[in-house]
Motif scaffolding. Structure first.
Motif: not given
Length: 274
Positions: A13-20, A38-48
């Motif tokens: 029930d937690k959402t995490a953002i990870v940059t890079g 956790a649910d994970v927002a996978v964040v990167d400048i390289d979308l692929e």
């Protein structure tokens, strides 16, 4: 009364953002958070790269993961990313501020200090520290609006804590090029630790905990000379594996560390203990 302390490490029930999140360490960090629920927002400048991590998570855990493209040096891009994450997941509870810069010009990046160009210095600082500021600023606003606190973890480096031993780099190569550890890397990562301590005290009254993880040297394509030189400086006599950083992140992201803030967990095989 039954006690289940291990449950405090769970992140359902937690959402995490990870940059890079598409990087060498970032991928392991994202998978680790997902494995804890956790649910994970996978964040990167390289979308692929972010999408590859997203696919690994969704295939293995069935946890909701979503890839987001973001340039952390652009406030406009950061604002949009945070809006998109909230829109998709409905909340943010954990931020792993992990993105770090890769130079566009490796010759400039590895130049001697006496010849270092100011533009190169600013380029790396803009990601390694300015990006941390921007993402923490806008995710922090969401935490405050939600009113239930949050956890921020920021990736520093052992060279933000101690100076590099220049002898390690004699004959050392990474992906077939001579390397060193430039001053901008140490300065920017030391800044991450300073920002972490500041935000820990600044947001403590809001229930927002802010901590750092400091990795030691991680195996990621260095030549045998570098690995040997570096390992000889480590009490455990080896470099780290990427997955060995994940336990510290899960601890700091979870309720298991509910009374820990402003702390820097150093995962370096004992290097800083000499």
């Amino acid at each position: 009364m039954k006690h289940s302390y291990i449950d405090k490490f769970r992140l359902e029930d937690k959402t995490a953002i990870v940059t890079g999140g598409g990087g060498i360490l970032g991928q392991h960090f994202c998978i680790g958070l997902a494995s804890a629920g956790a649910d994970v927002a996978v964040v990167d400048i390289d979308l692929e790269a972010a999408e590859k991590t997203m696919t690994l998570i969704n295939d293995e855990f069935g946890t909701k993961a979503k890839a987001f493209q973001c340039d952390v040096t652009s406030e406009e891009s950061v604002v949009q990313m945070v809006k998109d994450v909230v829109s998709h997941f409905g909340q943010i509870n954990i931020l792993h501020n992990n993105a770090a810069g890769k130079s566009k010009d490796l010759d400039a990046f590895f130049a001697n200090f006496e010849d270092y160009e100011l533009d190169q210095w600013k380029e790396i600082m803009s990601t390694n520290l300015d990006g941390m500021f921007l993402v923490a600023k806008h995710v922090g606003k969401v935490f405050i609006e939600q009113g239930n606190g949050g956890a921020i973890i920021q990736t520093a480096s052992i060279y933000g804590v101690i100076g590099p031993d220049q002898r390690i780099y004699e004959g050392s190569y990474y992906l077939d090029r001579q390397i060193n550890s430039p001053a901008i890397y140490s300065a920017s990562k030391a800044g991450v630790i300073g920002l972490t301590k500041y935000l820990a005290t600044y947001w403590a009254g809001k229930g927002i905990r802010v901590n750092a993880i400091t990795p030691g040297g991680v195996e990621s394509g260095q030549n045998d000379t570098f690995k040997r030189n570096y390992s000889n400086r480590i009490p455990m006599n080896r470099m780290a594996k990427p997955e060995e950083m994940v336990g510290a992140l899960i601890y700091l992201a979870s309720e298991a560390s509910s009374y820990v803030t402003g702390h820097n967990i150093i995962v370096d095989g004992g290097l800083n203990a000499w």
